[in-house]
Design a protein around this motif. Structure first.
Motif, short mmCIF file in Angstrom:
data_model
loop_
_atom_site.label_atom_id
_atom_site.label_comp_id
_atom_site.label_asym_id
_atom_site.label_seq_id
_atom_site.Cartn_x
_atom_site.Cartn_y
_atom_site.Cartn_z
N LYS A 98 -1.21 9.60 0.75
CA LYS A 98 -2.41 10.36 0.39
C LYS A 98 -3.24 9.81 -0.77
O LYS A 98 -4.35 10.28 -0.97
CB LYS A 98 -2.00 11.82 0.04
CG LYS A 98 -1.41 12.61 1.20
CD LYS A 98 -2.45 12.90 2.26
CE LYS A 98 -1.84 13.63 3.43
NZ LYS A 98 -2.39 13.18 4.72
N LEU A 99 -2.70 8.93 -1.54
CA LEU A 99 -3.47 8.48 -2.70
C LEU A 99 -4.11 7.12 -2.43
O LEU A 99 -3.67 6.38 -1.56
CB LEU A 99 -2.58 8.42 -3.94
CG LEU A 99 -1.97 9.76 -4.37
CD1 LEU A 99 -1.14 9.59 -5.63
CD2 LEU A 99 -3.04 10.82 -4.57
N LYS A 100 -5.16 6.84 -3.21
CA LYS A 100 -5.86 5.58 -3.01
C LYS A 100 -5.34 4.53 -3.99
O LYS A 100 -5.23 4.78 -5.18
CB LYS A 100 -7.36 5.79 -3.23
CG LYS A 100 -7.99 6.62 -2.13
CD LYS A 100 -9.49 6.68 -2.28
CE LYS A 100 -10.07 7.63 -1.25
NZ LYS A 100 -9.68 9.05 -1.51
N SER A 167 -8.08 16.52 3.41
CA SER A 167 -9.05 17.34 2.69
C SER A 167 -8.37 18.28 1.69
O SER A 167 -8.94 18.60 0.66
CB SER A 167 -9.87 18.15 3.69
OG SER A 167 -9.01 18.84 4.56
N GLU A 170 -7.83 16.27 -1.26
CA GLU A 170 -9.13 16.01 -1.88
C GLU A 170 -9.61 17.22 -2.67
O GLU A 170 -10.09 17.11 -3.80
CB GLU A 170 -10.17 15.66 -0.80
CG GLU A 170 -9.93 14.34 -0.10
CD GLU A 170 -10.01 13.15 -1.05
OE1 GLU A 170 -10.83 13.19 -1.99
OE2 GLU A 170 -9.22 12.20 -0.86
N ALA A 171 -9.44 18.39 -2.05
CA ALA A 171 -9.88 19.62 -2.71
C ALA A 171 -9.14 19.82 -4.03
O ALA A 171 -9.74 20.17 -5.04
CB ALA A 171 -9.64 20.81 -1.78
N LYS A 173 -7.85 17.54 -5.85
CA LYS A 173 -8.33 16.55 -6.82
C LYS A 173 -9.59 17.04 -7.51
O LYS A 173 -9.73 16.94 -8.72
CB LYS A 173 -8.66 15.25 -6.07
CG LYS A 173 -7.50 14.28 -5.95
CD LYS A 173 -8.01 13.00 -5.30
CE LYS A 173 -6.99 12.50 -4.31
NZ LYS A 173 -7.53 11.45 -3.45
N ILE A 174 -10.53 17.54 -6.69
CA ILE A 174 -11.80 17.98 -7.24
C ILE A 174 -11.58 19.17 -8.18
O ILE A 174 -12.23 19.31 -9.20
CB ILE A 174 -12.77 18.38 -6.11
CG1 ILE A 174 -12.94 17.22 -5.12
CG2 ILE A 174 -14.12 18.78 -6.68
CD1 ILE A 174 -13.34 15.91 -5.73
N TYR A 179 -1.78 15.05 -10.78
CA TYR A 179 -1.13 14.53 -9.58
C TYR A 179 0.29 15.06 -9.41
O TYR A 179 0.76 15.26 -8.31
CB TYR A 179 -1.16 13.00 -9.58
CG TYR A 179 -2.56 12.50 -9.32
CD1 TYR A 179 -3.03 12.37 -8.03
CD2 TYR A 179 -3.42 12.22 -10.38
CE1 TYR A 179 -4.31 11.96 -7.78
CE2 TYR A 179 -4.72 11.80 -10.13
CZ TYR A 179 -5.16 11.67 -8.84
OH TYR A 179 -6.44 11.28 -8.59
N PHE A 180 0.97 15.28 -10.53
CA PHE A 180 2.30 15.88 -10.44
C PHE A 180 2.20 17.31 -9.93
O PHE A 180 3.00 17.75 -9.11
CB PHE A 180 3.01 15.85 -11.80
CG PHE A 180 3.70 14.56 -12.09
CD1 PHE A 180 4.89 14.24 -11.43
CD2 PHE A 180 3.18 13.66 -12.99
CE1 PHE A 180 5.54 13.05 -11.67
CE2 PHE A 180 3.82 12.45 -13.23
CZ PHE A 180 5.00 12.14 -12.58
N ALA B 6 -14.09 22.04 -0.43
CA ALA B 6 -13.75 20.69 -0.86
C ALA B 6 -14.90 19.73 -0.56
O ALA B 6 -15.25 18.89 -1.39
CB ALA B 6 -12.49 20.21 -0.15
N GLU B 27 -6.71 7.91 -10.31
CA GLU B 27 -5.89 8.05 -9.12
C GLU B 27 -5.05 6.80 -8.90
O GLU B 27 -3.86 6.88 -8.59
CB GLU B 27 -6.78 8.30 -7.90
CG GLU B 27 -5.99 8.41 -6.62
CD GLU B 27 -6.80 9.00 -5.48
OE1 GLU B 27 -7.90 9.53 -5.75
OE2 GLU B 27 -6.32 8.94 -4.34
N HIS B 28 -5.66 5.64 -9.08
CA HIS B 28 -4.91 4.38 -8.93
C HIS B 28 -3.71 4.35 -9.85
O HIS B 28 -2.63 3.92 -9.47
CB HIS B 28 -5.82 3.18 -9.24
CG HIS B 28 -6.85 2.97 -8.20
ND1 HIS B 28 -7.87 2.05 -8.35
CD2 HIS B 28 -7.03 3.54 -6.99
CE1 HIS B 28 -8.63 2.09 -7.28
NE2 HIS B 28 -8.15 2.98 -6.44
N PHE B 34 3.73 6.27 -8.91
CA PHE B 34 4.60 6.92 -7.94
C PHE B 34 5.32 5.92 -7.03
O PHE B 34 6.42 6.18 -6.57
CB PHE B 34 3.81 7.92 -7.08
CG PHE B 34 3.33 9.13 -7.84
CD1 PHE B 34 3.84 9.41 -9.10
CD2 PHE B 34 2.38 9.98 -7.30
CE1 PHE B 34 3.40 10.51 -9.81
CE2 PHE B 34 1.94 11.09 -8.00
CZ PHE B 34 2.45 11.36 -9.26
#
Lengths: 278, 312
Positions: A98-100, A167, A170-171, A173-174, A179-180, B6, B27-28, B34
């Protein structure tokens, strides 16, 4: 769909039943022998139900100190590896799914390729490294590598996560979730069944491991259960004390069989899934 | 609801590219954090030892300080080491169990795919050996193969066959081990085949039936090709596993059997590395093993690609 005749099904039932007798007979034989007196092991024709039934092999077995230390060591190794390893594997699966991150797919493929490396091809240097830092004859060489996660588990969790819409992540994140936090609030609840199933499979594999403990452990009180019973076998087979050996085997199989019988549905489903996806 | 929210938020956030790039950078950072444990684990416990193994195969390493470069000496010695060839041959011989096991498990899966009484119970019974520890199973079978009082010979005696002392006889020791490995692995392959068979769309069979295909034709032209991915997966994993057979041998035949008749390559490698401390020599063997596994797997992938089944 194939038409199934009743007669055909009966014939097949009989064949499958005969096969299942062959599958289960050695295990029943093991249990039966574990409750025998030493002399009745050699009875001809063989006794399937011991006469008399005795708990004496188990009584003698429980007096062997290495059995207890073996159980303790196996529990320590299996639990610490699977608990911490499942955590690191889940985090990594979350990231991969899920992460970039640039090149993450390439890194994932590289890790996956690592499955092909046979353990015997790396065990000699691994042994040398661990003996250099004084870890031989401790449980550490069995525990530490597992703490870094398990690529098979990461693979399946990643597959599972691909069913969860991006999504939602994503939601979060916004919304400014960390992240944890995302991992604990969103990901873990969503993939809990998959984590549980992989945890069980890994626990059983770790409990049953024989090669690595045999390689790294020396002192009798530091051995894991599988090595303990293998050593009991080597020692007591000469004395033809089969009830004791079979009792030891029963004890080593019992936890895994109990886990299997309780969670058989989840285990069977997950293993079946692995073939379809893999 | 959450999703529309979202997407709204996403639009707003993409107003300024600068803010987005900052978001990505964060994010990176976490994504990297992780995946770091498994990556470090792979580098430390797999890749580094693999490279050391490769280098060590060109040395006379004895596990201690001595590690002098000797060129191809170890590999030259391998070529003339009759034990190496015997154990390599045994390793391949014992793989006969793979096609036997796959055939049996496929037939079994076909049987359990039918609506027979107690199919779930059968599934569990056939799967019990799979979850059982290999050490305990090896101990059990070692005794089952006992010439005088073992379960196998007693069962054979019922039908009037005087069984041999299985593990003491060069002619029967390998079949004995093959039977055991087939018995142990049957449930696993069966389960995968069963799942694959059940995922074949029914419409295929219905169409075939309308066209007048016989049950055997449906089996050979629909079921078998459709489960090919599972066959492929099982062949690859079984070969990788079979090439590394050790536990069964070490427990059932601690001395490698009469005249080394059950000694496998990994068992011999183990003896050389950890009993005689010829680690350079053993490393050369481990390199050969790794290359063999790689070639066989690559070959399998190649063949699978060539013959992959298409639906059109």
């Amino acid at each position: 769909m194939k038409r199934e005749t009743k007669l055909g099904n009966i014939i097949i039932f009989i064949i499958v039943l005969f096969g299942s007798v062959i599958m289960i007979a050695p295990l029943l034989w093991m249990v039966s022998t574990a409750f025998k007196e030493r002399s009745s092991v050699f009875a001809l024709p063989p006794e399937w139900i011991p006469d008399p039934i005795t708990l004496e092999p188990f009584r003698r077995l429980l007096e062997i100190d290495t059995l207890w230390s073996g159980i303790r060591n196996s529990l320590i190794v299996s639990f610490s590896v699977t608990i911490i390893g499942s955590f690191t594997s889940s985090l990594a699966a979350f990231s991969f799914a899920k992460l970039k991150l640039p090149y993450k797919d390439l890194v994932f493929l590289l890790l996956l390729g690592g499955i092909m490396i046979p353990y015997p091809s790396i065990m000699i240097p691994q042994f040398a490294i661990f003996s250099m830092i004084g870890w031989v004859d401790t449980l550490r060489p069995l525990i530490v590598p597992g703490l870094f996660g398990n690529i098979v588990m990461i693979f399946f969790l990643k597959q599972y996560l691909s069913n969860i819409p991006d999504s939602i992540v994503e939601a979060a994140k916004i919304d400014g979730a960390g992240y944890f936090q995302m991992f604990y609030r969103l990901i873990v609840p969503a993939i809990k069944p998959a984590i549980a199933a992989q945890f069980i499979l890994w626990f059983m594999a770790s409990w049953n491991d024989y090669l690595a403990p045999l390689l790294y452990l020396r002192s009798p009180e530091r051995l894991t259960l599988q090595v303990v019973i293998a050593n009991l076998n080597a020692t007591y087979a000469i004395q033809t004390d089969y009830p004791l050996i079979m009792a030891a085997s029963v004890v080593s199989l019992l936890p895994v069989l109990l886990i299997f019988i309780v969670f058989q549905k989840q285990i069977i489903e997950n293993v079946a899934l692995s073939g379809v996806k893999g | 609801m959450i999703e529309s929210q979202a997407s709204k938020l996403k639009k707003r956030s993409s107003v300024t590219l600068k803010r987005k790039s900052k978001l990505y950078k964060n994010e990176h950072r976490f994504a990297l954090l992780f995946i770091l444990p498994p990556v470090i684990g792979f580098l430390l416990f797999a890749l580094t030892p693999l490279l050391i193994s490769f280098y060590a195969s060109f040395t006379n390493w004895n596990g201690l300080r001595q590690m002098n470069f000797v060129g191809l000496e170890n590999y030259r010695r391998l070529l003339s080491d009759s034990y190496f060839w015997t154990t390599l041959g045994n390793t391949f011989y014992l793989m006969i169990g793979i096609p036997i096991g796959l055939t049996l498990s496929f037939l079994l899966a076909l049987a359990l795919n039918r609506r027979i009484v107690g199919r779930n119970t059968f599934r569990v019974i056939y799967y019990i050996p799979v979850v059982s520890s290999l050490a305990a199973i090896s101990i059990l079978w070692q005794w089952a193969y006992n010439g005088d009082f073992g379960l196998v010979n007693q069962a054979l005696a019922y039908i009037g066959i005087d069984g041999p002392n299985w593990l003491q006889n060069t002619a029967t020791i390998k079949p004995a081990i093959i039977i055991m490995t087939v018995w142990k692995g049957l449930g696993y392959s069966m389960l995968l085949y069963l799942a694959a068979i059940q995922s074949v769309p029914r419409t295929f069979y219905e169409a075939a039936e309308l066209d007048g295909a016989s049950p055997l034709q449906r089996l050979t032209y629909i079921t078998w090709p459709m489960v090919r991915p599972v066959t492929f997966f099982l062949i690859v994993t079984n070969i990788i596993g079979g090439a590394q057979m050790f536990t069964e041998i070490n427990i059932m035949t601690p001395t490698g059997g009469p005249m080394y008749s059950s000694a496998t390559l990994v068992w011999y490698l183990w003896q050389q590395a950890f009993n005689y401390w010829r680690m350079g020599y053993a490393s050369a063997m481990s390199v050969v093993l790794g290359i063999l596994i790689f070639i066989i797997t690559a070959l399998q992938f190649h063949m699978n690609k060539k013959s992959s089944y298409k639906l059109d």
